[in-house]
Design an enzyme around this catalytic site. Structure first.
Site, PDB file in Angstrom:
ATOM      1  N   ARG A 197      39.043  35.419  46.563  1.00 10.05           N
ATOM      2  CA  ARG A 197      39.117  36.302  45.401  1.00 10.05           C
ATOM      3  C   ARG A 197      38.938  37.745  45.837  1.00 10.05           C
ATOM      4  NH1 ARG A 197      35.334  35.363  40.193  1.00 10.05           N
ATOM      5  NH2 ARG A 197      33.735  36.307  41.500  1.00 10.05           N
ATOM      6  N   CYS A 214      47.059  48.672  36.334  1.00 13.57           N
ATOM      7  CA  CYS A 214      45.705  48.317  35.898  1.00 13.57           C
ATOM      8  C   CYS A 214      44.694  48.595  37.015  1.00 13.57           C
ATOM      9  CB  CYS A 214      45.671  46.842  35.504  1.00 13.57           C
ATOM     10  SG  CYS A 214      44.011  46.274  35.131  1.00 13.57           S
ATOM     11  N   VAL A 268      43.370  44.759  45.375  1.00  9.46           N
ATOM     12  CA  VAL A 268      44.393  45.020  46.384  1.00  9.46           C
ATOM     13  C   VAL A 268      44.821  43.706  47.056  1.00  9.46           C
ATOM     14  CG1 VAL A 268      44.626  46.031  48.703  1.00  9.46           C
ATOM     15  CG2 VAL A 268      43.806  47.430  46.796  1.00  9.46           C
ATOM     16  N   TYR A 306      52.683  37.619  38.005  1.00 12.14           N
ATOM     17  CA  TYR A 306      52.465  37.169  36.625  1.00 12.14           C
ATOM     18  C   TYR A 306      52.499  35.638  36.645  1.00 12.14           C
ATOM     19  CZ  TYR A 306      53.767  42.034  35.504  1.00 12.14           C
ATOM     20  OH  TYR A 306      53.852  43.412  35.442  1.00 12.14           O
TER      21      TYR A 306
HETATM   22  C1  LIG Z   1      45.165  43.436  33.132  1.00 11.67           C
HETATM   23  C2  LIG Z   1      46.158  43.182  34.235  1.00 11.67           C
HETATM   24  C3  LIG Z   1      47.105  44.149  34.548  1.00 11.67           C
HETATM   25  C4  LIG Z   1      48.031  43.952  35.569  1.00 11.67           C
HETATM   26  N1  LIG Z   1      48.947  44.913  35.851  1.00 11.67           N
HETATM   27  C5  LIG Z   1      49.874  44.709  36.830  1.00 11.67           C
HETATM   28  C6  LIG Z   1      50.863  45.687  37.139  1.00 11.67           C
HETATM   29  O1  LIG Z   1      50.913  46.761  36.552  1.00 11.67           O
HETATM   30  N2  LIG Z   1      51.762  45.406  38.106  1.00 11.67           N
HETATM   31  C7  LIG Z   1      51.748  44.235  38.785  1.00 11.67           C
HETATM   32  O2  LIG Z   1      52.582  44.060  39.666  1.00 11.67           O
HETATM   33  N3  LIG Z   1      50.823  43.300  38.525  1.00 11.67           N
HETATM   34  C8  LIG Z   1      49.891  43.504  37.565  1.00 11.67           C
HETATM   35  N4  LIG Z   1      48.966  42.532  37.292  1.00 11.67           N
HETATM   36  C9  LIG Z   1      49.006  41.269  38.036  1.00 11.67           C
HETATM   37  C10 LIG Z   1      48.245  41.352  39.349  1.00 11.67           C
HETATM   38  O3  LIG Z   1      49.029  42.046  40.288  1.00 11.67           O
HETATM   39  C11 LIG Z   1      47.999  39.939  39.892  1.00 11.67           C
HETATM   40  O4  LIG Z   1      47.234  39.213  38.972  1.00 11.67           O
HETATM   41  C12 LIG Z   1      47.315  39.970  41.253  1.00 11.67           C
HETATM   42  O5  LIG Z   1      47.544  38.761  41.922  1.00 11.67           O
HETATM   43  C13 LIG Z   1      45.837  40.221  41.116  1.00 11.67           C
HETATM   44  O6  LIG Z   1      45.206  40.348  42.350  1.00 11.67           O
HETATM   45  P1  LIG Z   1      43.621  40.216  42.410  1.00 11.67           P
HETATM   46  O7  LIG Z   1      43.209  40.406  43.808  1.00 11.67           O
HETATM   47  O8  LIG Z   1      43.017  41.064  41.362  1.00 11.67           O
HETATM   48  O9  LIG Z   1      43.429  38.730  41.896  1.00 11.67           O
HETATM   49  P2  LIG Z   1      42.680  37.460  42.465  1.00 11.67           P
HETATM   50  O10 LIG Z   1      42.475  36.602  41.264  1.00 11.67           O
HETATM   51  O11 LIG Z   1      41.520  37.822  43.276  1.00 11.67           O
HETATM   52  O12 LIG Z   1      43.773  36.816  43.401  1.00 11.67           O
HETATM   53  C14 LIG Z   1      45.081  36.484  42.982  1.00 11.67           C
HETATM   54  C15 LIG Z   1      45.681  35.474  43.955  1.00 11.67           C
HETATM   55  O13 LIG Z   1      45.728  36.048  45.264  1.00 11.67           O
HETATM   56  C16 LIG Z   1      44.880  35.329  46.161  1.00 11.67           C
HETATM   57  N5  LIG Z   1      44.151  36.311  46.955  1.00 11.67           N
HETATM   58  C17 LIG Z   1      43.337  37.305  46.489  1.00 11.67           C
HETATM   59  N6  LIG Z   1      42.866  38.014  47.509  1.00 11.67           N
HETATM   60  C18 LIG Z   1      43.367  37.495  48.627  1.00 11.67           C
HETATM   61  C19 LIG Z   1      43.214  37.798  50.010  1.00 11.67           C
HETATM   62  N7  LIG Z   1      42.461  38.814  50.404  1.00 11.67           N
HETATM   63  N8  LIG Z   1      43.847  37.024  50.921  1.00 11.67           N
HETATM   64  C20 LIG Z   1      44.606  35.982  50.515  1.00 11.67           C
HETATM   65  N9  LIG Z   1      44.803  35.646  49.229  1.00 11.67           N
HETATM   66  C21 LIG Z   1      44.185  36.398  48.291  1.00 11.67           C
HETATM   67  C22 LIG Z   1      43.965  34.524  45.272  1.00 11.67           C
HETATM   68  O14 LIG Z   1      43.458  33.389  45.947  1.00 11.67           O
HETATM   69  C23 LIG Z   1      44.854  34.203  44.108  1.00 11.67           C
HETATM   70  O15 LIG Z   1      45.715  33.134  44.438  1.00 11.67           O
HETATM   71  C24 LIG Z   1      48.012  42.738  36.282  1.00 11.67           C
HETATM   72  C25 LIG Z   1      47.071  41.774  35.967  1.00 11.67           C
HETATM   73  C26 LIG Z   1      46.148  41.966  34.937  1.00 11.67           C
HETATM   74  C27 LIG Z   1      45.152  40.898  34.611  1.00 11.67           C
END
Ligand SMILES: Cc1cc2nc3c(=O)[nH]c(=O)nc-3n(C[C@H](O)[C@H](O)[C@H](O)COP(=O)(O)OP(=O)(O)OC[C@H]3O[C@@H](n4cnc5c(N)ncnc54)[C@H](O)[C@@H]3O)c2cc1C
Ligand SMILES: *[C@@H]1O[C@H](CO)[C@@H](O)[C@H](O)[C@H]1NC(C)=O
Ligand SMILES: *[C@@H]1O[C@H](CO)[C@@H](O)[C@H](O)[C@H]1NC(C)=O
Ligand SMILES: *[C@@H]1O[C@H](CO)[C@@H](O)[C@H](O)[C@H]1NC(C)=O
Ligand SMILES: *[C@@H]1O[C@H](CO)[C@@H](O)[C@H](O)[C@H]1NC(C)=O
Ligand SMILES: *[C@@H]1O[C@H](CO)[C@@H](O)[C@H](O)[C@H]1NC(C)=O
Ligand SMILES: *[C@@H]1O[C@H](CO)[C@@H](O)[C@H](O)[C@H]1NC(C)=O
Ligand SMILES: *[C@@H]1O[C@H](CO)[C@@H](O)[C@H](O)[C@H]1NC(C)=O
Ligand SMILES: *[C@@H]1O[C@H](CO)[C@@H](O)[C@H](O)[C@H]1NC(C)=O
Ligand SMILES: *[C@@H]1O[C@H](CO)[C@@H](O)[C@H](O)[C@H]1NC(C)=O
Ligand SMILES: *[C@@H]1O[C@H](CO)[C@@H](O)[C@H](O)[C@H]1NC(C)=O
Length: 537
Positions: free
Chosen positions: A110, A177, A182, A480
């Site tokens: 995460r 967002c 990252v 998404y």
């Molecule tokens: C409110 C909101 C706004 C958003 N706006 C946009 C937007 O403007 N544009 C866009 O393109 N997307 C947008 N998203 C989607 C977002 O890009 C994805 O949900 C993204 O995967 C989130 O990454 P995270 O690290 O926060 O999530 P996490 O829940 O931490 O991870 C997402 C996935 O990636 C994996 N992962 C995370 N970190 C790593 C790592 N270091 N190494 C390997 N795997 C990893 C996790 O296991 C999981 O499968 C938005 C989402 C939300 C909820």
């Protein structure tokens, strides 16, 4: 009758036995993990403080700390982690991989916790630990050379802030967002307000550090170009744990213009949205204009109507914008007064898109979830404009739900996004796409019936949209994430996974499965929608 009763008893006894041995197995596993982890990290004094077990009070706080979609926490069918590890050093991540593998535990990584289907913090069937990278979030900006190293646990807000305060004309192309992580975002693509000029976030990753299934710490050179290709848009969760990315920064002018134009049905919204579809992907690449459409109460009449917000960023001044709009989109009736007071720095435009009005920029450093709510989203790509008459029918869907609105967020493609070839990185959504639709619904009650009602709305609209959007495959955007498209477990084959895999990755799916087989043949890094290994091409 007697026989069947006995049979039932036998089955119950069997179930009890299996359940008991499963509990014992997982207890042994996570105790073994703990020992192993402490052994591997004992030089680091703090290591026992890095692990949270369910019987501690901090466990829930740490678990909840970045969760954006709380519905999985209350679902009776999902499992929670047996341990949460919060590394402060690369070596802790390596130890997590080595020890989980040794004790047969699944890992969920995460970074920002924004996963749409909760895959970074819950699981359907696996006994798993969370490796939460929130403490690994340092950012080093070399603005002069337009590059930065960013650790996976940083948020987009932290990244934008760090770049923006250092150099007003430097930026990074990624989503809007600020609390998005990252780690997940860059590994799934990453699109936002300057993607029409600079491409997706993943297009701008030039090096990375990743821990593989053997616990080895690799960089671009040592991982090789196949894995480096796969982790930029293929979802790193199938391949390893990303520790950091080296990224290419973008140039932005010192003054940009960020603005909203609102139009409802009485103000020609249907005609304007229909027209927008035909032209937004062809606009000057300095102009990004997305449409957010939803049902609202008309403030003057009090009647339900559809409001289309043209939510926009122009990389230039208001004066330049007025001239551009006269030629690009005269139907909108844009005037100088529509952008007076809308000039700002790029960093301020980040606040504008995040919905902040006059907060100071350091609010971007706040990592806490904006809402503690549930949501469901789905995505589509549109390649031919949808006829105006059909929009009237789409609006009916949006007007139907009486509680929380069903929102359509439509983001234009074109520009740099469409120039890059479909196979350059796994993110395949390029030439021919006019725009992406995100259907989004947020709600606050945790009652399963409320959840079901919202999921039903969403699936009904998705069904209705079939004739108007991309087909063969009906493409979808990995960031998404949508579990309705298909589900994998450890036995799922490449052939079975192709159904959803080609939607996210088109023809890149096969290469992704092949890379998976070379770097993780045992399928250690897996989740409910991970890429299965394809052993023979
Ligand atoms: C409110 C909101 C706004 C958003 N706006 C946009 C937007 O403007 N544009 C866009 O393109 N997307 C947008 N998203 C989607 C977002 O890009 C994805 O949900 C993204 O995967 C989130 O990454 P995270 O690290 O926060 O999530 P996490 O829940 O931490 O991870 C997402 C996935 O990636 C994996 N992962 C995370 N970190 C790593 C790592 N270091 N190494 C390997 N795997 C990893 C996790 O296991 C999981 O499968 C938005 C989402 C939300 C909820
Ligand atoms: C931990 O290290 C000790 C001493 O090196 C070793 O005896 C023990 O087996 C290790 N335990 C685990 C679980 O790795
Ligand atoms: C180990 O950690 C404890 C508590 O965090 C601290 O008091 C102690 O000084 C640390 N020891 C070393 C050698 O760093
Ligand atoms: C909590 O669980 C861990 C791991 O199973 C165990 O080692 C520890 O003793 C437990 N602590 C308490 C307070 O029960
Ligand atoms: C991890 O520890 C090593 C060795 O002590 C150190 O060189 C490195 O800088 C640390 N990394 C981080 C991210 O703190
Ligand atoms: C600021 O960033 C721009 C664009 O990335 C770059 O051209 C310029 O050299 C940077 N200026 C400084 C002082 O770092
Ligand atoms: C709506 O658009 C049509 C066609 O461009 C135009 O004739 C009409 O005046 C517009 N109506 C409003 C309220 O802007
Ligand atoms: C608002 O709705 C009412 C009832 O449907 C209708 O009579 C009225 O004309 C509407 N007003 C406007 C301005 O559309
Ligand atoms: C924003 O500005 C208004 C008017 O100047 C002020 O009343 C309000 O408190 C400000 N809000 C914040 C969060 O600073
Ligand atoms: C959501 O929950 C987190 C963790 O419990 C908390 O820190 C945060 O303030 C909450 N956010 C809102 C908007 O309630
Ligand atoms: C992982 O380790 C095994 C056994 O040492 C080795 O055969 C394999 O090539 C390694 N995998 C990678 C991706 O380095």
């Amino acid at each position: 009758m007697a026989i069947s009763a006995l049979g039932n008893l036998a089955i119950i006894a069997l179930l009890l036995l299996t359940a008991t041995s499963a509990i014992t197995a997982s207890n042994t596993a996570h105790e073994g993990f703990l020992q192993c982890f402490l052994n591997h990290t004992q030089s680091s004094n703090a290591s026992s403080h890095l692990v949270y077990a369910p019987n501690t009070t901090a466990y829930n706080t740490v678990l909840r700390s970045s969760i954006q979609n709380i519905r999985f926490l209350y679902s009776s069918t999902t499992k929670k982690p047996v341990l949460i590890v919060t590394p402060t050093n690369e070596s802790h991540v390596q130890a997590s991989v080595i020890c989980s593998r040794k004790y047969g535990l699944n890992i969920r990584v995460r970074s920002g916790g924004h996963d749409y289907e909760g895959m970074s913090y819950v699981s359907d069937h696996e006994v798993f630990i969370i490796v939460d990278l929130a403490n690994l979030r340092s950012i080093t900006v070399d603005a002069e050379h337009s590059i930065a190293w960013v650790q996976a646990g940083a948020t987009l807000g932290e990244l934008y802030y760090t770049i923006g305060v250092k150099n007003k004309t430097a930026a990074f192309t990624a989503g809007v967002c600020p609390t998005v992580g990252v780690g997940g975002h860059l590994s799934g693509g990453g699109i936002g307000t300057i993607s029409r000029k600079y491409g997706a976030a993943a297009d701008n990753v030039i090096d990375a550090q990743l821990v593989d299934a053997n616990g080895s710490l690799l960089n671009r050179e040592s991982m090789g170009e196949d894995l480096f290709w796969a982790m930029r848009g293929g979802g790193a969760a199938s391949f390893g744990i990303v520790l950091s990315y080296k990224i290419k920064l973008a140039y932005v002018p010192p003054t940009v213009t960020a603005f909203n134009i609102n139009r409802n049905l009485g103000q020609n919204a249907t005609y304007l949205v229909s027209r927008w579809q035909q032209i937004a992907a062809k606009f000057d690449e300095n102009l990004y204009m997305r449409v957010i459409a939803q049902a609202v109460d008309d403030s003057t009449t009090g009647n339900r109507t559809i409001q289309a917000v043209f939510n926009s960023l122009f990389l230039g001044t208001c004066k330049e914008l007025v001239t551009l709009m006269e030629t690009s989109f005269p139907e909108l009736g844009f005037e100088a007064k529509d952008c007076s007071g809308s000039e700002m720095s790029w960093l301020e435009s980040v606040l504008f898109f995040a919905g902040y009005s006059n907060e100071s920029a350091n609010i971007l450093l706040d990592r806490r979830p904006e809402y503690n709510s549930s949501f469901k989203a789905k995505s589509d790509f549109v390649r031919e404009p949808i006829p105006e008459t059909e929009w009237e029918k789409i609006w009916k869907f949006l007007l139907e739900p009486e509680d929380e609105p069903l929102v359509m967020i439509m983001e234009p493609f074109g520009g740099r996004l469409s120039e890059i070839s479909e196979s350059a990185i796994p993110f395949p959504h390029r030439k021919g796409n006019l725009y992406i639709i995100q259907y989004f619904m947020r709600w606050f009650q945790i009652d399963p019936a409320v959840t079901k009602r919202h999921l039903d709305w969403m699936r009904k609209l998705y069904g209705f949209m079939t004739p108007y959007v991309s087909s063969h495959p009906r493409a979808a955007y990995l960031n998404y994430k949508d579990i309705d498209l298909g589900r994998t477990d450890k036995h799922t084959t490449y052939k079975d996974a192709r159904v959803w895999g080609t939607k996210y990755f088109k023809n890149n799916f096969k290469r992704l499965a092949f890379v998976k087989a070379t770097v993780d043949p045992g399928n250690f890094f897996r989740n409910e929608q991970s890429i299965p290994p394809l052993l023979v091409l």
